[in-house]
Write an enzyme that holds these catalytic residues in place. Structure first.
Site, short mmCIF file in Angstrom:
data_model
loop_
_atom_site.label_atom_id
_atom_site.label_comp_id
_atom_site.label_asym_id
_atom_site.label_seq_id
_atom_site.Cartn_x
_atom_site.Cartn_y
_atom_site.Cartn_z
N ASP A 21 43.09 63.14 30.97
CA ASP A 21 43.16 64.54 30.53
C ASP A 21 41.81 65.03 30.00
O ASP A 21 41.02 64.24 29.48
CB ASP A 21 44.24 64.67 29.44
CG ASP A 21 44.68 66.11 29.25
OD1 ASP A 21 44.36 66.97 30.10
OD2 ASP A 21 45.34 66.38 28.23
N GLY A 22 41.57 66.32 30.13
CA GLY A 22 40.38 66.93 29.52
C GLY A 22 39.31 67.39 30.50
O GLY A 22 38.22 67.81 30.08
N ASN A 23 39.62 67.38 31.79
CA ASN A 23 38.63 67.82 32.79
C ASN A 23 38.23 69.28 32.59
O ASN A 23 37.05 69.63 32.66
CB ASN A 23 39.21 67.68 34.21
CG ASN A 23 39.46 66.24 34.60
OD1 ASN A 23 39.06 65.33 33.87
ND2 ASN A 23 40.10 66.03 35.73
N ARG A 25 38.43 71.24 29.92
CA ARG A 25 37.64 71.47 28.69
C ARG A 25 36.22 70.94 28.84
O ARG A 25 35.26 71.55 28.37
CB ARG A 25 38.33 70.81 27.49
CG ARG A 25 39.44 71.66 26.89
CD ARG A 25 40.33 70.84 26.00
NE ARG A 25 41.25 70.02 26.79
CZ ARG A 25 41.96 69.01 26.30
NH1 ARG A 25 41.85 68.68 25.04
NH2 ARG A 25 42.78 68.34 27.08
N HIS A 38 37.13 68.65 37.24
CA HIS A 38 37.89 67.73 38.11
C HIS A 38 36.93 66.93 38.99
O HIS A 38 37.09 65.73 39.16
CB HIS A 38 38.89 68.49 38.98
CG HIS A 38 39.92 69.25 38.18
ND1 HIS A 38 40.61 68.68 37.14
CD2 HIS A 38 40.38 70.53 38.27
CE1 HIS A 38 41.45 69.58 36.63
NE2 HIS A 38 41.32 70.70 37.30
N SER A 66 50.73 66.34 37.79
CA SER A 66 52.13 66.32 37.35
C SER A 66 52.95 67.38 38.07
O SER A 66 52.40 68.34 38.64
CB SER A 66 52.20 66.56 35.84
OG SER A 66 51.95 67.93 35.55
N GLU A 68 54.54 69.62 36.64
CA GLU A 68 54.25 70.87 35.94
C GLU A 68 52.89 71.46 36.34
O GLU A 68 52.66 72.65 36.21
CB GLU A 68 54.29 70.66 34.42
CG GLU A 68 55.69 70.45 33.86
CD GLU A 68 56.28 69.07 34.12
OE1 GLU A 68 55.51 68.13 34.39
OE2 GLU A 68 57.52 68.94 34.06
N LEU A 132 43.90 44.12 42.35
CA LEU A 132 44.52 45.19 41.57
C LEU A 132 45.37 46.11 42.43
O LEU A 132 44.98 46.46 43.54
CB LEU A 132 43.39 46.02 40.92
CG LEU A 132 43.82 47.26 40.13
CD1 LEU A 132 44.38 46.85 38.77
CD2 LEU A 132 42.65 48.22 39.94
N ARG A 195 50.33 63.51 23.24
CA ARG A 195 51.65 63.68 23.85
C ARG A 195 51.70 62.95 25.18
O ARG A 195 50.69 62.51 25.72
CB ARG A 195 52.00 65.17 24.01
CG ARG A 195 51.00 65.97 24.81
CD ARG A 195 51.44 67.42 24.98
NE ARG A 195 50.36 68.20 25.57
CZ ARG A 195 49.43 68.86 24.87
NH1 ARG A 195 49.48 68.89 23.55
NH2 ARG A 195 48.47 69.53 25.48
N SER A 197 53.51 64.21 28.00
CA SER A 197 53.53 65.14 29.14
C SER A 197 54.33 64.62 30.35
O SER A 197 53.84 64.66 31.49
CB SER A 197 52.11 65.52 29.55
OG SER A 197 51.39 66.05 28.47
N GLU A 208 52.26 50.00 24.20
CA GLU A 208 51.34 50.35 23.12
C GLU A 208 50.61 51.62 23.54
O GLU A 208 50.16 51.73 24.68
CB GLU A 208 50.33 49.22 22.87
CG GLU A 208 50.96 47.94 22.36
CD GLU A 208 51.64 48.12 21.01
OE1 GLU A 208 51.16 48.93 20.19
OE2 GLU A 208 52.67 47.45 20.78
C1 IPE Z 1 48.97 65.71 31.98
O1 IPE Z 1 47.95 66.57 31.63
C2 IPE Z 1 49.03 65.55 33.47
C3 IPE Z 1 47.90 64.83 34.06
C4 IPE Z 1 46.94 64.25 33.43
C5 IPE Z 1 47.92 64.78 35.50
P1 IPE Z 1 48.21 68.12 31.37
O2 IPE Z 1 46.91 68.71 30.96
O3 IPE Z 1 48.89 68.72 32.53
O4 IPE Z 1 49.22 68.07 30.14
P2 IPE Z 1 49.60 69.17 29.06
O5 IPE Z 1 50.01 70.39 29.80
O6 IPE Z 1 48.39 69.42 28.23
O7 IPE Z 1 50.71 68.55 28.26
C1 IPE Z 2 43.41 66.62 33.57
O1 IPE Z 2 42.54 67.57 33.05
C2 IPE Z 2 43.55 66.71 35.06
C3 IPE Z 2 44.82 67.28 35.53
C4 IPE Z 2 45.83 67.58 34.78
C5 IPE Z 2 44.94 67.51 36.96
P1 IPE Z 2 43.02 69.04 32.72
O2 IPE Z 2 42.82 69.88 33.94
O3 IPE Z 2 44.38 69.07 32.17
O4 IPE Z 2 41.95 69.47 31.63
P2 IPE Z 2 42.24 70.23 30.26
O5 IPE Z 2 43.30 69.47 29.55
O6 IPE Z 2 42.67 71.61 30.61
O7 IPE Z 2 40.93 70.18 29.54
MG MG Z 3 45.10 68.86 30.29
#
Ligand code: IPE
Ligand code: IPE
Ligand code: MG
Length: 252
Positions: A21-23, A25, A38, A66, A68, A132, A195, A197, A208
């Site tokens: 997560d966090g791409n 931002r 991404h 996901s 969602e 792996l 979380r 998600s 863990e």
């Molecule tokens: C969770 O990240 C899904 C993936 C990393 C693929 P999200 O960025 O979609 O999750 P929320 O919406 O912040 O909970």
């Molecule tokens: C995770 O990064 C990648 C995917 C959910 C596909 P995000 O795209 O959710 O990046 P943030 O959380 O908005 O920073």
């Molecule tokens: Mg995200």
């Protein structure tokens, strides 16, 4: 001692799952659009996968898209899907070189045809690899997976092939996408979000959890090593007492 040297090879988790997560931002902090994040997440995937293979982990599951995430803007979804195709094609060689077998969980049929096609090809091309197992969670959500399992079980019952009284957790698990894959001992989430998600809800019952503030494009093998070291310093009790686990005085 380097971080890698601090890892006890005899206490490695067999399966690590990561919520990458966090791409978005990461890119926005640099004044760029989310897709740039991404694109830069691919290097993190490569380094993490290589490190996992090198350590000798059995399974690595990466949450890449996901259920969602289909609600995101069309342009972002399209960019993610084409990035997926190009990454799968480019990285198949990395998988071969590292003896990695590719696999996938999720609603693969809901992905664009090109993604499905190249994904299935990469899975076929790497199926003889014995190192792996890299599992991509694509169009995956745990509630989708569990609902599907319930439907399949109900169908078996309707057909008279199964009795309700024979349902137990082993049988239930055999209907999940992850059937045959051991539960992840360690779940990592990046980007400082605490979380799950909708990821592997059943499977992480006793995992863990490790939360890292690092945004996914900055994640490298050292971060993975830190998570594993943290994991190795924890006592997993599974409902028992600490002394039962240590096998000292089981009555105390
Ligand atoms: C969770 O990240 C899904 C993936 C990393 C693929 P999200 O960025 O979609 O999750 P929320 O919406 O912040 O909970
Ligand atoms: C995770 O990064 C990648 C995917 C959910 C596909 P995000 O795209 O959710 O990046 P943030 O959380 O908005 O920073
Ligand atoms: Mg995200």
């Amino acid at each position: 001692m380097s971080l890698k040297q601090q890892i006890n090879p005899d206490k490695l988790p067999q399966h690590i799952a990561i919520i990458m997560d966090g791409n978005g931002r990461w890119a926005q902090k640099r004044g760029n659009n989310r897709v740039f994040g991404h694109q830069n997440g691919v290097a993190a995937v490569r380094d993490t996968v290589e490190a996992a293979a090198e350590l000798g982990l059995g399974y690595l599951t990466l949450y890449a898209f996901s259920t969602e995430n289909w609600m995101r803007p069309r342009t972002e979804i399209d960019a993610l899907m084409s990035l997926l195709v190009s990454t799968i094609n480019k990285e198949t060689k990395t998988l071969q070189d590292n003896n990695i077998r590719l696999s996938a969980i999720g609603d693969i049929n809901s992905l664009p045809k090109s993604v499905g096609k190249y994904l299935k090809k990469a899975i076929m091309d790497t199926k003889a690899n014995t190192g792996l197992v890299l599992i991509l969670a694509l169009s995956y959500s745990s509630r989708w997976e569990i609902t599907n399992a319930v439907k399949q079980i109900a169908e078996r019952i309707e057909k008279g092939e199964l009795k309700a009284e024979n349902i137990d957790s082993n049988l239930f698990e055999s209907f999940l996408n992850t059937a045959g894959i051991p539960e992840p001992e360690l779940l990592i989430r990046t980007s400082g979000e605490y979380r799950i998600s909708n990821f592997l809800l059943w499977q992480i019952a006793y995992s863990e959890l490790y939360f890292s503030d690092t945004l996914w494009p900055d994640f490298r093998r050292e971060h993975l090593y830190e998570a594993i070291i943290s994991f190795q310093n924890r006592e997993r009790r599974f409902g028992k007492t600490s002394s039962q686990i240590k096998n000292v005085n089981v009555n105390s």
